[in-house]
Design a protein around this motif. Structure first.
Motif, PDB file in Angstrom:
ATOM      1  N   THR A   8       0.844  -1.194   0.000  1.00 53.56           N
ATOM      2  CA  THR A   8       0.000   0.000   0.000  1.00 53.56           C
ATOM      3  C   THR A   8       0.886   1.253   0.000  1.00 53.56           C
ATOM      4  OG1 THR A   8      -0.248   0.200   2.401  1.00 53.56           O
ATOM      5  CG2 THR A   8      -1.756  -1.308   1.271  1.00 53.56           C
ATOM      6  N   GLY A   9       0.227   2.425   0.045  1.00 48.77           N
ATOM      7  CA  GLY A   9       0.950   3.672  -0.204  1.00 48.77           C
ATOM      8  C   GLY A   9       1.721   4.243   0.957  1.00 48.77           C
ATOM      9  N   ALA A  10       2.175   3.401   1.890  1.00 51.31           N
ATOM     10  CA  ALA A  10       3.071   3.892   2.942  1.00 51.31           C
ATOM     11  C   ALA A  10       4.504   3.838   2.440  1.00 51.31           C
ATOM     12  CB  ALA A  10       2.920   3.058   4.207  1.00 51.31           C
ATOM     13  N   SER A  11       5.367   4.596   3.080  1.00 49.91           N
ATOM     14  CA  SER A  11       6.784   4.533   2.750  1.00 49.91           C
ATOM     15  C   SER A  11       7.313   3.130   3.093  1.00 49.91           C
ATOM     16  CB  SER A  11       7.535   5.591   3.563  1.00 49.91           C
ATOM     17  OG  SER A  11       8.881   5.615   3.196  1.00 49.91           O
ATOM     18  N   ALA A  36      -1.250  -4.488  -5.404  1.00 53.72           N
ATOM     19  CA  ALA A  36      -0.661  -3.177  -5.122  1.00 53.72           C
ATOM     20  C   ALA A  36      -1.803  -2.166  -5.130  1.00 53.72           C
ATOM     21  CB  ALA A  36       0.376  -2.821  -6.187  1.00 53.72           C
ATOM     22  N   SER A  37      -1.955  -1.397  -4.058  1.00 59.13           N
ATOM     23  CA  SER A  37      -3.011  -0.384  -4.062  1.00 59.13           C
ATOM     24  C   SER A  37      -2.677   0.688  -5.099  1.00 59.13           C
ATOM     25  CB  SER A  37      -3.147   0.263  -2.666  1.00 59.13           C
ATOM     26  OG  SER A  37      -2.092   1.179  -2.446  1.00 59.13           O
ATOM     27  N   GLU A  38      -3.696   1.417  -5.549  1.00 57.71           N
ATOM     28  CA  GLU A  38      -3.470   2.509  -6.509  1.00 57.71           C
ATOM     29  C   GLU A  38      -2.407   3.463  -5.989  1.00 57.71           C
ATOM     30  OE1 GLU A  38      -5.122   1.268  -9.518  1.00 57.71           O
ATOM     31  OE2 GLU A  38      -4.640   3.417  -9.676  1.00 57.71           O
ATOM     32  N   LEU A  41       1.424   2.856  -6.121  1.00 58.61           N
ATOM     33  CA  LEU A  41       2.157   3.091  -7.385  1.00 58.61           C
ATOM     34  C   LEU A  41       2.964   4.385  -7.296  1.00 58.61           C
ATOM     35  CD1 LEU A  41      -0.548   2.022  -9.991  1.00 58.61           C
ATOM     36  CD2 LEU A  41       1.318   0.652  -9.051  1.00 58.61           C
ATOM     37  N   ARG A  42       2.388   5.385  -6.652  1.00 58.78           N
ATOM     38  CA  ARG A  42       3.098   6.656  -6.492  1.00 58.78           C
ATOM     39  C   ARG A  42       4.361   6.466  -5.641  1.00 58.78           C
ATOM     40  NH1 ARG A  42       2.344  12.330  -6.100  1.00 58.78           N
ATOM     41  NH2 ARG A  42       4.467  13.048  -5.754  1.00 58.78           N
ATOM     42  N   VAL A  43       4.217   5.702  -4.567  1.00 57.55           N
ATOM     43  CA  VAL A  43       5.356   5.489  -3.671  1.00 57.55           C
ATOM     44  C   VAL A  43       6.419   4.607  -4.348  1.00 57.55           C
ATOM     45  CG1 VAL A  43       6.043   4.714  -1.369  1.00 57.55           C
ATOM     46  CG2 VAL A  43       3.808   5.769  -1.691  1.00 57.55           C
ATOM     47  N   MET A  97      -1.731   4.036   6.885  1.00 53.69           N
ATOM     48  CA  MET A  97      -2.768   4.312   7.886  1.00 53.69           C
ATOM     49  C   MET A  97      -4.154   4.265   7.254  1.00 53.69           C
ATOM     50  SD  MET A  97      -1.195   4.519  10.678  1.00 53.69           S
ATOM     51  CE  MET A  97      -0.131   3.267   9.979  1.00 53.69           C
ATOM     52  N   GLY A  98      -4.242   4.600   5.965  1.00 54.96           N
ATOM     53  CA  GLY A  98      -5.522   4.529   5.265  1.00 54.96           C
ATOM     54  C   GLY A  98      -6.005   3.090   5.157  1.00 54.96           C
ATOM     55  N   THR A  99      -5.110   2.199   4.732  1.00 50.38           N
ATOM     56  CA  THR A  99      -5.488   0.784   4.606  1.00 50.38           C
ATOM     57  C   THR A  99      -5.736   0.185   5.989  1.00 50.38           C
ATOM     58  OG1 THR A  99      -4.382   0.496   2.486  1.00 50.38           O
ATOM     59  CG2 THR A  99      -4.680  -1.488   3.825  1.00 50.38           C
ATOM     60  N   LEU A 100      -4.925   0.562   6.974  1.00 49.80           N
ATOM     61  CA  LEU A 100      -5.171   0.105   8.355  1.00 49.80           C
ATOM     62  C   LEU A 100      -6.591   0.484   8.780  1.00 49.80           C
ATOM     63  CD1 LEU A 100      -4.325  -0.850  11.259  1.00 49.80           C
ATOM     64  CD2 LEU A 100      -3.570   1.516  11.642  1.00 49.80           C
ATOM     65  N   VAL A 130       2.535  -1.870   9.567  1.00 49.15           N
ATOM     66  CA  VAL A 130       2.142  -0.459   9.510  1.00 49.15           C
ATOM     67  C   VAL A 130       3.370   0.445   9.472  1.00 49.15           C
ATOM     68  CG1 VAL A 130      -0.053  -0.848  10.688  1.00 49.15           C
ATOM     69  CG2 VAL A 130       1.992  -0.370  12.034  1.00 49.15           C
ATOM     70  N   ARG A 131       3.200   1.617   8.809  1.00 52.30           N
ATOM     71  CA  ARG A 131       4.315   2.582   8.752  1.00 52.30           C
ATOM     72  C   ARG A 131       3.774   4.009   8.748  1.00 52.30           C
ATOM     73  NH1 ARG A 131       8.348   6.366   8.228  1.00 52.30           N
ATOM     74  NH2 ARG A 131       6.533   7.404   7.442  1.00 52.30           N
ATOM     75  N   GLU A 132       4.049   4.700   9.788  1.00 52.30           N
ATOM     76  CA  GLU A 132       3.785   6.140   9.888  1.00 52.30           C
ATOM     77  C   GLU A 132       4.544   6.627  11.100  1.00 52.30           C
ATOM     78  OE1 GLU A 132       3.620   9.012   8.923  1.00 52.30           O
ATOM     79  OE2 GLU A 132       1.744   8.803   7.825  1.00 52.30           O
ATOM     80  N   THR A 133       4.869   7.897  11.112  1.00 52.99           N
ATOM     81  CA  THR A 133       5.467   8.457  12.313  1.00 52.99           C
ATOM     82  C   THR A 133       5.269   9.963  12.329  1.00 52.99           C
ATOM     83  OG1 THR A 133       7.407   8.340  13.772  1.00 52.99           O
ATOM     84  CG2 THR A 133       7.836   8.811  11.449  1.00 52.99           C
TER      85      THR A 133
HETATM   86  C1  LIG Z   1       6.042   9.294  -0.946  1.00 57.27           C
HETATM   87  C2  LIG Z   1       4.865   9.021  -0.058  1.00 57.27           C
HETATM   88  C3  LIG Z   1       5.068   8.438   1.183  1.00 57.27           C
HETATM   89  C4  LIG Z   1       4.002   8.165   2.030  1.00 57.27           C
HETATM   90  N1  LIG Z   1       4.249   7.560   3.227  1.00 57.27           N
HETATM   91  C5  LIG Z   1       3.212   7.208   4.015  1.00 57.27           C
HETATM   92  C6  LIG Z   1       3.467   6.484   5.227  1.00 57.27           C
HETATM   93  O1  LIG Z   1       4.592   6.163   5.582  1.00 57.27           O
HETATM   94  N2  LIG Z   1       2.388   6.087   5.945  1.00 57.27           N
HETATM   95  C7  LIG Z   1       1.105   6.372   5.572  1.00 57.27           C
HETATM   96  O2  LIG Z   1       0.189   5.968   6.279  1.00 57.27           O
HETATM   97  N3  LIG Z   1       0.848   7.077   4.433  1.00 57.27           N
HETATM   98  C8  LIG Z   1       1.871   7.488   3.652  1.00 57.27           C
HETATM   99  N4  LIG Z   1       1.631   8.174   2.478  1.00 57.27           N
HETATM  100  C9  LIG Z   1       0.240   8.570   2.183  1.00 57.27           C
HETATM  101  C10 LIG Z   1      -0.568   7.432   1.575  1.00 57.27           C
HETATM  102  O3  LIG Z   1      -0.010   7.041   0.333  1.00 57.27           O
HETATM  103  C11 LIG Z   1      -2.021   7.907   1.364  1.00 57.27           C
HETATM  104  O4  LIG Z   1      -2.626   8.125   2.616  1.00 57.27           O
HETATM  105  C12 LIG Z   1      -2.840   6.957   0.541  1.00 57.27           C
HETATM  106  O5  LIG Z   1      -4.158   7.457   0.439  1.00 57.27           O
HETATM  107  C13 LIG Z   1      -2.882   5.544   1.098  1.00 57.27           C
HETATM  108  O6  LIG Z   1      -3.683   4.773   0.231  1.00 57.27           O
HETATM  109  P1  LIG Z   1      -3.695   3.173   0.269  1.00 57.27           P
HETATM  110  O7  LIG Z   1      -3.793   2.781   1.690  1.00 57.27           O
HETATM  111  O8  LIG Z   1      -4.886   2.813  -0.535  1.00 57.27           O
HETATM  112  O9  LIG Z   1      -2.431   2.697  -0.394  1.00 57.27           O
HETATM  113  C14 LIG Z   1       2.685   8.489   1.630  1.00 57.27           C
HETATM  114  C15 LIG Z   1       2.470   9.066   0.364  1.00 57.27           C
HETATM  115  C16 LIG Z   1       3.552   9.331  -0.463  1.00 57.27           C
HETATM  116  C17 LIG Z   1       3.303   9.952  -1.817  1.00 57.27           C
END
Ligand SMILES: Cc1cc2nc3c(=O)[nH]c(=O)nc-3n(C[C@H](O)[C@H](O)[C@H](O)COP(=O)(O)O)c2cc1C
Length: 196
Positions: A8-11, A36-38, A41-43, A97-100, A130-133
């Protein structure tokens, strides 16, 4: 073992890549379902320089997939969306955190959240890396909710006592811990020996 891996889109895309590579090499694993979540792809583009969805799996694996199949997150009719499919568990690495939030609140609004929901209802292992801080109270509550429903909260917090020489080795050693947790101890995993 038949496992599902979601990115998912966490780092921390490198952690997901190393998990997919380890499972492809593991003879105890017969099938891997990959989503892979949409937003991942950005990450993936930012962190690993992988642009677009074409041949994403091959690019992540560094070659053709032998046992891994990719599904679109929109494909809520995939096999792993049903509890009747004999999956042995699911790993979300990295888990945003969004997927969580979706998983903890049972939204089942895409294949990742639905497959996780099914994994919990069938009492199969679900590992959320999970990954956020820092975490806000919503994140902490959602982690508690998911843990109470049976998920393992396995934060992307790599170890340093194994003295990793680069980020790939750091990610590999973290993945060894995740896979050992799901019953797949890995060759090359660092084991702490206090008297060395
Ligand atoms: C470069 C980059 C790093 C990100 N890192 C995090 C992260 O570490 N944790 C997190 O919860 N969201 C992070 N995000 C934000 C998520 O990508 C965003 O909340 C997204 O909506 C999550 O969607 P998904 O759960 O469907 O993949 C990051 C976004 C970008 C572009």
């Amino acid at each position: 073992m038949n496992l599902t891996v979601a990115l998912t889109g966490a780092s921390g895309a490198i952690f997901g890549r190393e998990a997919l590579r380890a499972l492809e090499l593991d003879e105890r694993v017969t099938r891997v379902h990959f989503i892979a979540s949409e937003n991942s792809l950005r990450v993936l583009a930012e962190e690993l320089g992988l642009k677009g969805r074409n041949d994403l799996l091959e690019k992540l694996l560094g070659g053709a997939a032998k046992k891994t199949t990719q599904h679109a997150d929109a494909d809520i009719g995939a096999s792993i969306a049903s509890g009747s499919y004999p999956s042995n568990g699911m790993i979300v690495l990295p888990c945003s955190m969004g997927t969580l939030a979706s998983i903890a609140n049972g939204l089942a609004n895409g294949l990742i959240a639905r497959a996780a929901d099914v994994t919990l209802k069938e009492r199969r292992p679900l590992i959320l890396c999970v990954r956020e801080t820092p975490f806000n109270r919503i994140h902490l509550r959602n982690m508690t909710l998911a843990a109470e429903a049976g998920a393992v909260i396995f934060p992307v917090i790599p170890a340093f006592y194994n003295k990793p020489i680069d980020s790939a080795e750091m990610a590999r050693q973290f993945v060894c811990r995740v896979l050992a947790h799901i019953g797949l101890p890995q060759p090359g995993a660092h084991v702490w020996k206090a008297d060395e």
